[in-house]
Design an enzyme around this catalytic site. Structure first.
Site, short mmCIF file in Angstrom:
data_model
loop_
_atom_site.label_atom_id
_atom_site.label_comp_id
_atom_site.label_asym_id
_atom_site.label_seq_id
_atom_site.Cartn_x
_atom_site.Cartn_y
_atom_site.Cartn_z
N LYS A 1 -11.55 51.95 -2.01
CA LYS A 1 -12.98 51.78 -2.28
C LYS A 1 -13.67 53.14 -2.35
CE LYS A 1 -13.00 48.61 -3.45
NZ LYS A 1 -12.03 47.57 -3.50
N CYS B 1 -11.62 46.88 -22.84
CA CYS B 1 -12.32 46.52 -24.07
C CYS B 1 -12.85 45.09 -24.01
CB CYS B 1 -11.37 46.62 -25.25
SG CYS B 1 -10.62 48.22 -25.42
N GLU C 1 -7.23 49.71 1.61
CA GLU C 1 -8.33 49.16 0.82
C GLU C 1 -9.59 50.03 1.00
OE1 GLU C 1 -8.62 47.24 -1.52
OE2 GLU C 1 -10.69 46.58 -1.55
N ARG D 1 -16.83 45.16 -17.57
CA ARG D 1 -15.38 45.34 -17.69
C ARG D 1 -14.99 46.82 -17.75
NH1 ARG D 1 -12.79 40.63 -20.21
NH2 ARG D 1 -11.32 42.03 -21.20
N LYS E 1 -12.95 46.94 -15.26
CA LYS E 1 -12.90 45.81 -14.33
C LYS E 1 -11.63 45.00 -14.53
CE LYS E 1 -14.36 42.96 -11.23
NZ LYS E 1 -14.12 43.44 -9.86
N HIS F 1 3.98 62.91 10.98
CA HIS F 1 5.09 63.22 10.09
C HIS F 1 4.62 63.99 8.85
CE1 HIS F 1 7.81 60.87 12.51
NE2 HIS F 1 6.96 59.87 12.50
N GLU G 1 -12.62 55.18 -5.53
CA GLU G 1 -13.00 54.70 -6.86
C GLU G 1 -14.49 54.78 -7.13
OE1 GLU G 1 -12.30 49.90 -6.13
OE2 GLU G 1 -11.91 50.71 -8.10
N TRP H 1 -12.60 50.73 -24.37
CA TRP H 1 -12.12 51.55 -23.26
C TRP H 1 -10.90 52.29 -23.82
CZ3 TRP H 1 -7.70 51.92 -20.11
CH2 TRP H 1 -7.89 52.56 -18.87
N ASN I 1 -8.69 44.29 -28.86
CA ASN I 1 -8.34 44.64 -27.48
C ASN I 1 -6.83 44.65 -27.39
OD1 ASN I 1 -11.02 44.32 -26.98
ND2 ASN I 1 -10.82 42.58 -25.59
N GLY I 2 -6.27 45.60 -26.65
CA GLY I 2 -4.82 45.63 -26.47
C GLY I 2 -4.23 46.90 -27.05
O1 M6R Z 1 -8.16 41.38 -11.45
P1 M6R Z 1 -7.11 41.90 -10.50
O2 M6R Z 1 -7.36 41.50 -9.08
O3 M6R Z 1 -5.72 41.56 -10.94
O4 M6R Z 1 -7.27 43.47 -10.58
C1 M6R Z 1 -6.37 44.32 -9.92
C2 M6R Z 1 -6.92 45.72 -9.82
O5 M6R Z 1 -7.12 46.26 -11.10
C3 M6R Z 1 -8.24 45.75 -9.06
O6 M6R Z 1 -8.12 45.21 -7.78
C4 M6R Z 1 -8.73 47.22 -8.91
O7 M6R Z 1 -7.86 47.94 -8.11
C5 M6R Z 1 -10.16 47.25 -8.36
N1 M6R Z 1 -10.96 48.14 -9.14
C6 M6R Z 1 -10.23 47.68 -6.94
O8 M6R Z 1 -11.52 47.75 -6.46
#
Ligand code: M6R
Length: 608
Positions: free
Chosen positions: A486, A2, A482, A27, A603, A505, A489, A74, A99-100
């Site tokens: 990527k 949010c 990682e 965000r 974000k 395994h 997501e 959100w 927000n929250g």
């Molecule tokens: O702002 P942060 O680095 O603490 O965020 C952590 C994760 O939410 C963030 O890395 C998320 O996994 C990304 N969307 C990955 O691309």
């Protein structure tokens, strides 16, 4: 997640707030809304979907207002819908953006229902609007009713509240969800993120947990939860660095991937001497504080967690210091065993990730006295909660998929490694070599960005698949993770990463001609073993794409090979992530997904 932007001014604030909402889109959100006051009445406009649709829905052009609150939502409580979008309101009088998460909203809701209040949304936020209204009905004025209502809330919140009958006042409150006051001439603003306000001011006051603010055109008052006046420093922040311009690229993710060489340069600038890190780069007193460090605990989430896992290897190999890495969302529940002389490190792009933040607070409460954060956002909650900070200086990252944040975190973690090596008198000649190789990293990342044909060709292999496997060993395993993160997501393809040795395994059962496997092949002691793993996959007709610093001829049977520049073994994984980012990016393009705002994701994840 949010976003909030509120404003009160002598001029029309509507264009400022709608622009602010667009600047908060990165965000992640599913609906948007605003409430503006004009001629003693308040109008609410809400919309499920994009901010642009909100602006088009009723033409906001031509409408003038000096006071408004606006929000991108959100969904947490209640599905994404117009009804559940904010502002939420009570009796067409009190309007709230939030927000929250209000944890005791069910109790509050039951009490308010028994007092005759009708709820039209499924949100926890509507409770706040009715609660303020309820206390006003009991005879309190808007300010006192808001203070009283806020005192009843349990959970996390950043709030903007408006009363139809009290023009020229917006009340804000913060508890564990960021809120910043932006000050202008005869105007004041409130936002969850300075990005929203960068075009209108460079003067900011960062609110602290428990504080409440009263925003008028000419002045702002801030009080603590006890109602006593609080003093907050005004900070001048260069708003140009908060540009949300695509600069000729098609997506922010693409732009941010290509910014990586410069971003790493910025992370290193002024921090490396000839053979060592400069003293004091983590803040005064850091060197003395870490001399006796015997344990390192890192807490992070998502991509930042993967950066932490790489440091874990570095710490063991070059420092001989035990390093443990935990997810922000799990650390607290593991009843961590505390060791003396622990350096507690948090890593975060945003500095606002609720899981990481609450774990940091928990760690401090339960006896970890020495805290460092590696973070991209100055003045963020993690920076303010930590003893020492090293900013990654990557510049704003807008794409939901973290890219330049990751490589700059690793550059900064390398600075941490070098500093600890010096303070613990470890391997002077290795320090020299690492320092020199680190300076060359931007150049190698730049060269890796040129092989677009190879990345696009790999994307063509992936985009029609349902799953993909990523394999790595040692330092390359977190990079494989990682890469899988990527891909899933932004392209929504199911992707898993495994330590290559784990294949036999279990996951080997998945391999057939339809399973693409991306294997990261180092030029180190793991080479022979990963060669065998590649052959195991090829023998079962799996399609293997290899990536690494060796030439094609040195790799066992494979489908395609992408060669990356060779540097020191400890730094090579940083270069290796770049092809994975671009392969995911091009796969998402072929799939036609929303690269910068993938579905369901935000974000900055400011709820636990
Ligand atoms: O702002 P942060 O680095 O603490 O965020 C952590 C994760 O939410 C963030 O890395 C998320 O996994 C990304 N969307 C990955 O691309």
């Amino acid at each position: 997640m949010c976003g909030i932007v509120c404003g009160i001014s002598k001029r029309n604030v509507l264009p400022i707030l709608t622009e602010g909402l667009s600047r908060l889109e990165y965000r992640g959100y599913d609906s948007a809304g605003l409430a503006y006051s004009s001629k003693k009445s308040v109008t609410v406009v809400k919309n499920q979907g994009r901010v642009a649709d909100l602006v088009n829905k009723v033409s906001l052009k031509g409408i003038e207002t000096n006071q408004a609150i606006a929000h991108t939502r959100w969904a947490t409580h209640g599905v994404p819908s117009e009804k559940n979008a904010h502002p939420q309101f009570s009796k067409n009088k009190i309007y709230v953006v939030h927000n929250g998460i209000i944890e005791n909203h069910n109790n509050l809701r039951d009490n308010l229902i028994s007092e005759g209040y009708k709820f039209i949304s499924a949100t926890d936020t509507e409770t706040i609007a009715h609660l303020v209204h309820f206390f006003m009905e009991k005879g309190l004025d808007f300010e006192s009713a808001s203070l009283k209502a806020i005192s009843k809330l349990q959970g996390t919140y950043a709030l903007g509240i408006m009363d139809k009958d009290v023009p020229d006042l917006i009340i804000g409150a913060r508890n564990q969800s960021p809120l910043v006051i932006g000050q202008g001439y005869d105007e004041n603003f409130l936002a969850s993120d300075i990005m929203a306000l960068a075009p209108v001011t460079n003067k900011f006051k960062f609110m602290e947990d428990g504080q409440i603010c009263f925003l008028e055109k000419e002045q702002v008052q801030v009080v603590n939860s006890n109602g006593l006046k609080a003093k907050l420093k005004t900070q001048e922040i260069d708003s140009h660095s908060y540009s949300n311009d695509l600069g000729g690229y098609n997506h922010f993710m693409e732009k941010e991937i290509f910014e990586q060489p410069k971003a790493i340069e910025n992370s290193l600038e002024g921090r490396l001497g000839k053979n060592e890190t400069q003293e004091g780069i983590f803040g005064a007193g850091f060197e003395a504080a870490v001399k006796d460090v015997a344990n390192i605990q890192i807490i992070a989430c998502g991509t930042s967690f993967h950066a932490a896992r790489i440091f874990e290897y570095w710490s063991h190999k070059f420092l001989g210091i035990n390093c443990r890495v935990d997810y922000g969302s799990e650390y607290k529940y593991q009843e961590p065993v505390k060791s003396k002389n622990t350096l507690l490190v948090t890593i975060s792009q945003s500095g606002e990730t609720a899981d990481t933040l609450s774990s940091l607070k928990f760690a401090k409460k339960t006896g970890d006295p020495l805290t460092l954060t590696i973070c991209n956002v100055a003045n963020s909650s993690l920076c303010r909660e930590s003893d020492f900070t090293l900013l990654t200086n990557a510049g704003p990252e807008i794409g939901v998929a973290s890219t330049k944040a990751f490589v700059t975190q690793l550059a900064c973690l390398n600075l941490l490694l070098l500093t600890l090596m010096r303070e613990h008198k470890k391997l002077p000649s290795a320090r020299k070599k690492i320092t020199s190789a680190l300076k060359d990293l931007p150049k190698h990342v730049g060269a890796t960005l040129k092989k677009l044909d190879a990345y696009q060709a790999t994307a063509k292999l992936l985009f029609k698949r349902n799953s993909a496997l990523f394999l790595g060993r040692g330092l390359y395993f977190p990079i494989a993770r990682e890469g899988a993160l990527k891909l899933k997501e932004i392209s929504y393809i199911h992707a898993e990463a495994y330590p290559a040795g784990e294949l036999k395994h279990g996951p080997l059962a998945l391999i057939d001609k339809d399973m693409p496997v991306i294997a990261l092949v180092p030029d180190n002691e793991h080479l022979d073993k990963i060669q065998s793993n590649i052959e195991e996959v090829a023998a079962r007709k799996g399609k293997v794409i290899t990536i690494g610093p060796l030439g094609r001829t040195k790799i066992a049977k494979e489908g395609g090979h992408i060669k990356i520049p060779k540097t020191l073994d400890l730094l090579n994984p940083i270069i290796c992530v770049v092809p994975l980012q671009l392969i995911s990016y091009y796969t998402a393009l072929l799939k036609g997904t929303d690269v910068d705002k993938p579905r369901n994701l935000a974000k900055s994840v400011t709820v636990e």
